[in-house]
Design a protein around this motif. Sequence first.
Motif, PDB file in Angstrom:
ATOM      1  N   PRO A  82      -6.890  10.096   0.411  1.00 29.69           N
ATOM      2  CA  PRO A  82      -6.886   8.895  -0.243  1.00 29.69           C
ATOM      3  C   PRO A  82      -8.357   8.856  -0.990  1.00 29.69           C
ATOM      4  O   PRO A  82      -8.566   8.432  -2.040  1.00 29.69           O
ATOM      5  N   GLU A 180      -8.539   0.978  -5.648  1.00 26.43           N
ATOM      6  CA  GLU A 180      -8.120   0.404  -4.405  1.00 26.43           C
ATOM      7  C   GLU A 180      -6.756   0.435  -4.348  1.00 26.43           C
ATOM      8  O   GLU A 180      -6.159   0.715  -3.470  1.00 26.43           O
ATOM      9  N   ALA A 181      -5.963   0.237  -5.356  1.00 28.92           N
ATOM     10  CA  ALA A 181      -4.595   0.319  -5.395  1.00 28.92           C
ATOM     11  C   ALA A 181      -4.125   1.749  -5.160  1.00 28.92           C
ATOM     12  O   ALA A 181      -3.178   2.146  -4.418  1.00 28.92           O
ATOM     13  N   ARG A 184      -4.617   2.880  -1.235  1.00 26.94           N
ATOM     14  CA  ARG A 184      -3.838   2.240  -0.639  1.00 26.94           C
ATOM     15  C   ARG A 184      -2.482   3.079  -0.724  1.00 26.94           C
ATOM     16  O   ARG A 184      -1.658   3.413   0.297  1.00 26.94           O
ATOM     17  N   ARG A 187      -2.513   6.432   0.846  1.00 25.66           N
ATOM     18  CA  ARG A 187      -2.913   6.338   2.294  1.00 25.66           C
ATOM     19  C   ARG A 187      -1.424   6.307   2.617  1.00 25.66           C
ATOM     20  O   ARG A 187      -1.236   6.724   3.941  1.00 25.66           O
ATOM     21  N   THR A 188      -0.244   5.360   2.279  1.00 29.79           N
ATOM     22  CA  THR A 188       0.641   5.055   2.717  1.00 29.79           C
ATOM     23  C   THR A 188       1.446   6.559   2.340  1.00 29.79           C
ATOM     24  O   THR A 188       2.228   6.942   3.252  1.00 29.79           O
ATOM     25  N   ILE A 199      -0.099   0.298   7.826  1.00 29.76           N
ATOM     26  CA  ILE A 199      -0.529   0.497   6.559  1.00 29.76           C
ATOM     27  C   ILE A 199       0.288  -0.512   5.591  1.00 29.76           C
ATOM     28  O   ILE A 199      -0.466  -0.866   4.670  1.00 29.76           O
ATOM     29  N   THR A 200       1.488  -0.484   5.587  1.00 36.11           N
ATOM     30  CA  THR A 200       2.379  -1.448   4.786  1.00 36.11           C
ATOM     31  C   THR A 200       1.652  -2.798   5.021  1.00 36.11           C
ATOM     32  O   THR A 200       1.561  -3.523   3.887  1.00 36.11           O
ATOM     33  N   GLU A 202      -1.355  -3.745   5.620  1.00 36.47           N
ATOM     34  CA  GLU A 202      -2.478  -3.841   4.667  1.00 36.47           C
ATOM     35  C   GLU A 202      -2.591  -3.930   3.341  1.00 36.47           C
ATOM     36  O   GLU A 202      -3.103  -4.650   2.781  1.00 36.47           O
ATOM     37  N   MET A 203      -1.405  -2.992   2.867  1.00 32.77           N
ATOM     38  CA  MET A 203      -1.082  -3.070   1.613  1.00 32.77           C
ATOM     39  C   MET A 203      -0.699  -4.345   1.135  1.00 32.77           C
ATOM     40  O   MET A 203      -1.067  -4.874   0.054  1.00 32.77           O
ATOM     41  N   GLY A 206      -3.667  -6.623   0.943  1.00 33.04           N
ATOM     42  CA  GLY A 206      -4.535  -6.390  -0.067  1.00 33.04           C
ATOM     43  C   GLY A 206      -3.682  -6.779  -1.541  1.00 33.04           C
ATOM     44  O   GLY A 206      -4.661  -7.304  -2.555  1.00 33.04           O
ATOM     45  N   SER A 207      -2.423  -6.636  -1.642  1.00 36.23           N
ATOM     46  CA  SER A 207      -1.810  -7.261  -2.845  1.00 36.23           C
ATOM     47  C   SER A 207      -2.088  -8.578  -2.968  1.00 36.23           C
ATOM     48  O   SER A 207      -2.200  -9.009  -4.304  1.00 36.23           O
TER      49      SER A 207
END
Length: 211
Positions: A82, A180-181, A184, A187-188, A199-200, A202-203, A206-207
Amino acid sequence: MAVNEPSKSERTRERIMVAATAEFAAFGIAGGRVDRIARTAKANKSQIYEYFGNKEQLFEIVLERHLRDVYQTVLFDPDDLPGYAGMLFDFAMDHPHLMRLVMWNGLEQRRNWPLEETLSLPAQVRRIQAAQSAGHVGSDYPADFLLTLIITVASAWTAANPFGISITPDAESRRPMLREAILRAVRTLCCLSRDRSAITGEMEDGSQKAV
């Protein structure tokens, strides 16, 4: 301490390189003209052939210089893909001429990159494979597929990909959100299966914040 001034020939070479970068970025190899490069660089065509060989060799030398800038600035770490994607995104957005050179290299079906083996894309694939074997990177996707996706998404809003700038014409003003997108998303893609649900989540958070 005295600093050695570049010689006349070194200054001429540098002017040619700068002029060739602009010429090839705009017109590619087939459309690029040595006479325009010589005129812009205030050099003779014979000097270009003497210093760099033919037009194709000059293009390779120009591309190699700019690719080396990438490898010296954007450090590839298979344990932090990432972070690598974020740095690559920043470099691609800040160096549009490089992305145009890459685009022309692909359009003219030149599959060989002018770099030694240790800096090659296959070498990066092998390093990702090693990280997958060590359990540092998820193995849901093959290493070559992962690297292709990372490079593609990191350069999606440059000349290397006509769709990104068409879909998001204000990409430059949205760079922090896009960066940032990308982090993420990569990272996924690269996470271990056991970490995916966290992580999902967190996404999603964040979204929601980015909207």
